[in-house]
Design an enzyme around this catalytic site. Structure first.
Site, short mmCIF file in Angstrom:
data_model
loop_
_atom_site.label_atom_id
_atom_site.label_comp_id
_atom_site.label_asym_id
_atom_site.label_seq_id
_atom_site.Cartn_x
_atom_site.Cartn_y
_atom_site.Cartn_z
CE LYS A 96 -8.06 -63.20 72.62
NZ LYS A 96 -9.18 -63.36 72.04
CE LYS A 108 -12.95 -69.76 74.30
NZ LYS A 108 -12.74 -68.47 73.90
P1 NAD Z 1 -21.02 -63.69 64.84
O1 NAD Z 1 -21.70 -65.21 64.49
O2 NAD Z 1 -21.87 -62.63 65.19
O3 NAD Z 1 -20.42 -63.43 63.24
C1 NAD Z 1 -19.89 -64.21 62.26
C2 NAD Z 1 -20.39 -63.77 60.83
O4 NAD Z 1 -19.83 -64.44 59.96
C3 NAD Z 1 -21.96 -64.37 60.66
O5 NAD Z 1 -22.65 -63.24 60.21
C4 NAD Z 1 -21.87 -65.43 59.71
O6 NAD Z 1 -22.74 -65.40 58.58
C5 NAD Z 1 -20.57 -64.68 58.53
N1 NAD Z 1 -20.00 -65.94 58.12
C6 NAD Z 1 -19.85 -67.24 58.35
N2 NAD Z 1 -19.36 -67.77 57.54
C7 NAD Z 1 -18.72 -66.82 56.52
C8 NAD Z 1 -18.16 -66.95 55.12
N3 NAD Z 1 -17.73 -68.26 54.76
N4 NAD Z 1 -17.72 -65.94 54.55
C9 NAD Z 1 -18.12 -64.78 55.18
N5 NAD Z 1 -18.88 -64.62 56.18
C10 NAD Z 1 -19.22 -65.61 57.07
O7 NAD Z 1 -19.76 -63.94 65.51
P2 NAD Z 1 -18.83 -62.87 66.04
O8 NAD Z 1 -19.03 -62.88 67.44
O9 NAD Z 1 -18.91 -61.65 65.30
O10 NAD Z 1 -17.35 -63.59 65.77
C11 NAD Z 1 -16.67 -63.74 64.61
C12 NAD Z 1 -15.24 -64.08 64.81
O11 NAD Z 1 -14.51 -63.16 65.76
C13 NAD Z 1 -14.99 -65.44 65.60
O12 NAD Z 1 -13.71 -66.03 65.16
C14 NAD Z 1 -14.87 -65.32 67.01
O13 NAD Z 1 -14.38 -66.33 67.68
C15 NAD Z 1 -14.02 -64.02 66.93
N6 NAD Z 1 -14.10 -63.31 68.32
C16 NAD Z 1 -15.30 -62.76 68.62
C17 NAD Z 1 -15.22 -62.07 70.06
C18 NAD Z 1 -16.64 -61.35 70.40
O14 NAD Z 1 -16.58 -60.55 71.42
N7 NAD Z 1 -17.81 -61.61 69.87
C19 NAD Z 1 -14.37 -61.71 70.65
C20 NAD Z 1 -13.04 -62.28 70.26
C21 NAD Z 1 -13.04 -62.92 69.11
#
Ligand code: NAD
Length: 473
Positions: A96, A108
């Protein structure tokens, strides 16, 4: 939702790597070095719980590659943490960072706990002890390895980490750069919260602006008017939906774990968020219809489907029923390799997670630079730019005899603040990375998909660091 695969997470990363490696010119030894995890630190340490009992923690820090220093990658608190998972996530960080030209190696960390089962005091003790274990083994530092938030951790944990580090390394002038994702008051940077969603938007917008790619998919160029479905209204999904709506796209469906809602005329993510906060559910949002099952959202007729929640949600079982023209992986690992094969057959474009959600690490890089320079972005030039802009505007108005509107005046005069510069740096990063990947893909038609092209981009960059800088002894 977890789909059983015949191979481990790390093995699946290796599979994708090998698939891409055949499109590069590098000899096998170099490829083996790029693929290998350089250092794995598995630790055990005791914690006294609030009830007086002693619990032994299982934790990891993996440094996948030191081809650039420092290494970088989040720390997750989750019961699912294991060595294989941390190794896979560290490897993905190497690739990445290389893709988006962030000069870090990949790392990590993880602690095998469900943070909900621990009090704030216990979590603080665990985080501080974990940090001191990293310090003892020289596994953390602004020039060594710089953690960040991940699943189950956030600003609070990062503040504990920097405080512990600083207390163990008194007088280290760059100590604030030992971790990113810190609160602004502890050396964090403005623009971090929305960074991943904004990066996702910039990446997809760049693809949508490529006329040839859009023609192939039977879509018009540009983001405006596109029908978008977003799964997950968390940090990434919320901000991605916000930026798409603000740029004229229609968010026709939002899905959460309790259900999904649909409105062909478009949804407003902030109103839906407030409705969910008030009622405890996304369902029954005024003007929208409820979908029977939340995963139905993934199979709706739309232009862009953005999974922004969990891994493995689009897999060999449902990929055949996906009708979107573009799948944009905002979450990590939402599509399985089986789904990838189906997308290739169906002519669906999948924009891969490894680069698309790199906004977080990109802005973390800006935070680290801010910490090393000991000055807030914009502090030196903001007033200078504003004075200069006022002068230029005054001259133009005088010479033309016309005055600009008050709104235009404010816009032209504005000198860049920290958040403006962070957003601008993020836009430049995502646009350049998209073009580099697309150039690789277009110049080699045997590359089957954009994910493989992204891996090729990563492998080439890491290999160049190893070989051309003479790192091999
Ligand atoms: P988050 O916890 O803020 O949001 C995830 C959301 O998904 C929650 O609102 C949850 O209720 C919802 N969810 C859970 N199960 C679900 C389902 N079955 N169907 C629909 N919605 C569902 O997490 P985030 O930080 O937004 O991260 C989301 C994804 O993005 C993850 O895979 C994470 O690894 C990836 N990511 C996040 C970041 C970051 O900066 N936050 C960076 C890179 C990648």
């Amino acid at each position: 939702m977890s789909v059983k695969t015949p191979y481990s997470f790390f093995e699946s990363v290796e599979k994708s790597f090998d698939k891409a490696a055949q499109f590069t010119k590098w000899e096998d030894g170099i490829l083996q070095q790029i693929k290998a995890c350089n250092s794995v630190y598995r630790m055990r340490f005791p914690i006294k719980r609030d009830n007086g009992s002693i619990e032994v923690m299982e934790a990891y820090r993996v440094q996948h590659s030191q081809h650039k220093s420092p290494c970088k990658g989040g720390i997750r608190f989750s019961e699912a943490v294991n060595q294989d998972e941390v190794m896979a996530l560290a490897a993905l960080m190497t690739f990445k960072c290389a893709i988006v030209n962030v000069p870090f190696g990949g790392a990590k960390g993880g602690i095998k706990i469900n943070p909900r089962n621990y009090s704030t005091y216990e979590l603080e003790k665990i985080t501080r002890r974990y940090t001191s274990e990293l310090v003892k083994k020289n596994f953390i530092g602004p020039g060594i390895d710089v953690p960040a938030p991940d699943y189950g951790t956030g600003e609070r944990e990062m503040a504990w980490i920097v405080d512990t580090y600083q207390s163990l390394k008194p007088g280290e002038i760059d100590a604030a750069g030992c971790v990113t994702g810190k609160p602004i008051t502890q050396g964090g940077v403005r623009g971090r919260k929305e960074a991943t969603g904004l990066g996702v938007f910039f990446g997809i917008r760049e693809v949508c602006n490529m006329t040839e790619v859009m023609n192939k998919l039977g879509l018009t160029t540009g983001v405006e008017g596109k029908k978008v479905v977003v799964q997950g209204l968390g940090n990434v999904g919320y901000h991605t939906a916000k930026f798409f709506r603000e740029h004229g796209a229609m968010i026709i469906c939002l899905a959460e774990y309790e259900g999904a809602i649909f409105n062909a005329a478009g949804l407003n993510e902030e109103q839906v968020f407030q409705h969910r906060k008030k009622t405890g559910s996304i369902l029954n949002f005024p003007g929208a219809s409820n979908l029977a099952v939340n995963t139905d959202a993934l199979e709706l007729d739309c232009d862009i489907l953005i999974p922004a929640a969990l891994e493995n949600v689009i897999n060999g079982d449902n990929a055949q029923r996906v009708k979107a023209k573009i799948i944009a992986e905002a979450a990590n690992g939402p599509c399985t390799p089986e789904a990838d094969e189906i997308f290739i057959q169906k002519g669906i474009l999948c924009i891969p997670d490894m680069y698309l959600n790199a906004g977080g690490v990109t802005v973390s890089y800006f935070e680290w630079l801010k910490n090393l320079s000991h000055v807030r972005y914009g502090r030196l030039e903001k007033r200078f730019s504003e004075n200069m802009n006022a002068h230029i505007l005054g001259q133009i108005e005088e010479l033309s005899g016309k005055m600009v509107s008050e709104k235009e005046r404010l816009f032209i005069m504005h000198g860049a603040e920290e958040v403006d510069l962070v957003h601008s740096g993020l836009e430049e990063t995502m646009v350049s990375a998209t073009r580099e990947i697309m150039d690789i893909w277009i110049s080699n038609p045997s590359i089957p998909d954009m994910r493989t092209a992204a891996y090729v981009s990563a492998i080439n960059k890491v290999a160049i660091s190893y070989v051309e800088l003479g790192i091999f002894p």
